[in-house]
Design a protein around this motif. Structure first.
Motif, PDB file in Angstrom:
ATOM      1  N   ILE A  11     -23.492  20.234 -15.245  1.00 29.32           N
ATOM      2  CA  ILE A  11     -24.931  20.324 -15.515  1.00 29.32           C
ATOM      3  C   ILE A  11     -25.221  21.478 -16.468  1.00 29.32           C
ATOM      4  O   ILE A  11     -26.029  21.350 -17.397  1.00 29.32           O
ATOM      5  N   GLU A  12     -24.565  22.602 -16.272  1.00 27.66           N
ATOM      6  CA  GLU A  12     -24.753  23.758 -17.155  1.00 27.66           C
ATOM      7  C   GLU A  12     -24.314  23.425 -18.593  1.00 27.66           C
ATOM      8  O   GLU A  12     -25.007  23.751 -19.554  1.00 27.66           O
ATOM      9  N   GLU A  13     -23.170  22.764 -18.732  1.00 28.64           N
ATOM     10  CA  GLU A  13     -22.688  22.385 -20.068  1.00 28.64           C
ATOM     11  C   GLU A  13     -23.654  21.403 -20.737  1.00 28.64           C
ATOM     12  O   GLU A  13     -23.952  21.533 -21.932  1.00 28.64           O
ATOM     13  N   LEU A  14     -24.135  20.430 -19.973  1.00 31.82           N
ATOM     14  CA  LEU A  14     -25.076  19.458 -20.533  1.00 31.82           C
ATOM     15  C   LEU A  14     -26.391  20.123 -20.932  1.00 31.82           C
ATOM     16  O   LEU A  14     -26.985  19.788 -21.961  1.00 31.82           O
ATOM     17  N   TYR A  23     -18.068  21.591  -9.376  1.00 35.49           N
ATOM     18  CA  TYR A  23     -17.810  20.843 -10.607  1.00 35.49           C
ATOM     19  C   TYR A  23     -19.113  20.305 -11.193  1.00 35.49           C
ATOM     20  O   TYR A  23     -19.356  20.403 -12.391  1.00 35.49           O
ATOM     21  N   GLN A  24     -19.976  19.760 -10.356  1.00 33.69           N
ATOM     22  CA  GLN A  24     -21.246  19.207 -10.829  1.00 33.69           C
ATOM     23  C   GLN A  24     -22.136  20.292 -11.425  1.00 33.69           C
ATOM     24  O   GLN A  24     -22.801  20.076 -12.440  1.00 33.69           O
ATOM     25  N   GLU A  25     -22.150  21.450 -10.819  1.00 34.87           N
ATOM     26  CA  GLU A  25     -22.941  22.558 -11.361  1.00 34.87           C
ATOM     27  C   GLU A  25     -22.438  22.958 -12.745  1.00 34.87           C
ATOM     28  O   GLU A  25     -23.230  23.239 -13.652  1.00 34.87           O
ATOM     29  N   GLN A  26     -21.125  22.973 -12.912  1.00 30.31           N
ATOM     30  CA  GLN A  26     -20.538  23.318 -14.208  1.00 30.31           C
ATOM     31  C   GLN A  26     -20.914  22.276 -15.259  1.00 30.31           C
ATOM     32  O   GLN A  26     -21.295  22.619 -16.383  1.00 30.31           O
TER      33      GLN A  26
END
Length: 68
Positions: A20-23, A15-18
């Protein structure tokens, strides 16, 4: 028990990787927009200066106003 904790950590990491990618994508888009706006501001500043110079050239400094 340990396997549940590892699974939970893996889900959290995913979830955190997702997020971070969106941000990261949002930051990239905002930087593009800021760059475009900075360019537009520079163009408008040049146009304004050109208009001010044109106005200054059309009014002689030592000429009396027409009502004198």
């Amino acid at each position: 028990m340990l396997e549940d904790r590892v699974d939970k950590l893996e889900v959290t990491l995913s979830y955190q990787e997702q997020v971070i990618e969106e941000l990261s994508k949002q930051i990239y888009e905002q930087q593009k927009l800021l760059s475009q706006q900075a360019l537009m501001i520079e163009k408008m500043k040049k146009k304004l200066k050109d208009l001010e110079d044109l106005a200054d050239d059309s009014k002689p400094a030592d000429q009396r106003p027409p009502h004198y």
